[in-house]
Design a protein around this motif. Structure first.
Motif, mmCIF file in Angstrom:
data_model
loop_
_atom_site.group_PDB
_atom_site.id
_atom_site.type_symbol
_atom_site.label_atom_id
_atom_site.label_comp_id
_atom_site.label_asym_id
_atom_site.label_seq_id
_atom_site.Cartn_x
_atom_site.Cartn_y
_atom_site.Cartn_z
ATOM 1 N N ILE A 4 0.825 -1.206 0.000
ATOM 2 C CA ILE A 4 0.000 0.000 0.000
ATOM 3 C C ILE A 4 0.863 1.261 0.000
ATOM 4 O O ILE A 4 1.809 1.389 0.775
ATOM 5 N N LEU A 5 0.493 2.179 -0.873
ATOM 6 C CA LEU A 5 1.089 3.515 -0.877
ATOM 7 C C LEU A 5 0.001 4.520 -0.481
ATOM 8 O O LEU A 5 -1.131 4.416 -0.951
ATOM 9 N N ILE A 6 0.390 5.462 0.376
ATOM 10 C CA ILE A 6 -0.538 6.555 0.731
ATOM 11 C C ILE A 6 0.158 7.851 0.322
ATOM 12 O O ILE A 6 1.066 8.328 1.010
ATOM 13 N N ALA A 7 -0.209 8.375 -0.826
ATOM 14 C CA ALA A 7 0.415 9.606 -1.332
ATOM 15 C C ALA A 7 -0.571 10.750 -1.113
ATOM 16 O O ALA A 7 -1.777 10.583 -1.343
ATOM 17 N N TYR A 8 -0.067 11.875 -0.654
ATOM 18 C CA TYR A 8 -1.001 12.976 -0.369
ATOM 19 C C TYR A 8 -0.335 14.322 -0.558
ATOM 20 O O TYR A 8 0.885 14.467 -0.442
ATOM 21 N N PHE A 9 -1.170 15.317 -0.835
ATOM 22 C CA PHE A 9 -0.763 16.720 -0.840
ATOM 23 C C PHE A 9 -1.565 17.390 0.274
ATOM 24 O O PHE A 9 -2.750 17.101 0.452
ATOM 25 N N SER A 10 -0.914 18.278 1.011
ATOM 26 C CA SER A 10 -1.602 18.950 2.110
ATOM 27 C C SER A 10 -0.860 20.248 2.398
ATOM 28 O O SER A 10 0.360 20.302 2.262
ATOM 29 N N ARG A 11 -1.581 21.275 2.788
ATOM 30 C CA ARG A 11 -0.927 22.571 3.008
ATOM 31 C C ARG A 11 -1.156 23.070 4.428
ATOM 32 O O ARG A 11 -2.294 23.200 4.863
#
Ligand SMILES: Cc1cc2nc3c(=O)[nH]c(=O)nc-3n(C[C@H](O)[C@H](O)[C@H](O)COP(=O)(O)O)c2cc1C
Length: 180
Positions: A4-11
């Motif tokens: 499993i990969l959990i890729a995210y963008f967050s600011r």
């Protein structure tokens, strides 16, 4: 269990929370990404742009609107060498102007997601997933893009239980499909 990969963008920084501007030490989507990892394991990867977005909320919305208009592909600080080893990819982002931040487009267009289960999750202040599900199917036509989870940003810090049940369910579903 599937890899499993959990890729995210967050600011981090100023954000609009239930009608008020607040300063967030940790982004809402990052919190949800961490809850997913606690529930199902996997590798976390943060999608980060070379050029940081303005900390000021209004200026950030303007910068993001301009990137959307221009169909920009902001440069990223890092890429994973490969996503070949992952069967299941959780992909997280805030809803920006009804879709994903353009940095997520940069990220996705760098990889071949064919054959992977792509599980979107987003945080928002009222518009849910927007058109992002449709966009993901367009950008990754050979991935199995499943129905995503939309979490109200203001409640992200308290969403651990909901997120855990959802993430475990999605991983089980993906496993059943693989075994068929
Ligand atoms: C540039 C920008 C655009 C946004 N556009 C929307 C929007 O169209 N709809 C919405 O519901 N929320 C919108 N929001 C609110 C964010 O989706 C919400 O605060 C989210 O939880 C932020 O996640 P983060 O802390 O992980 O970056 C926007 C926020 C920003 C900064």
């Amino acid at each position: 269990m599937a890899n499993i990969l959990i890729a995210y963008f967050s600011r981090k920084g100023q954000n609009y929370v239930n009608g008020q501007i607040k300063n967030l030490a940790k982004g809402n989507t990052e919190r949800v990404a961490e809850f997913i990892q606690q529930a199902v394991g996997g590798d976390l990867f943060e999608i980060e742009t070379v050029r940081e977005y303005p900390e000021d909320y209004t200026r950030c919305t303007e910068a993001a609107k301009e990137e959307l208009r221009a169909k920009a592909r902001p440069e990223l600080k890092n890429f994973l060498d490969s996503v070949d080893g992952y069967d299941t990819v959780f992909l997280g982002y805030p809803n920006w102007w009804g879709t994903m931040p353009m940095a997520v487009y940069t990220f996705l267009e760098n990889y071949d997601m064919s054959g992977k289960t792509l599980i979107p999750f987003c945080t928002h202040e009222g518009s849910g997933m927007g058109i992002s599900g449709r966009e993901l199917k367009r950008i990754c036509p050979k991935a199995d893009v499943v129905r995503g989870l939309a979490i109200h940003g203001a409640g992200a810090a308290e969403s651990a239980a909901e997120v855990s049940v959802w993430a475990r369910g999605k991983v089980e579903e993906a496993g059943r499909k693989e075994r068929k």
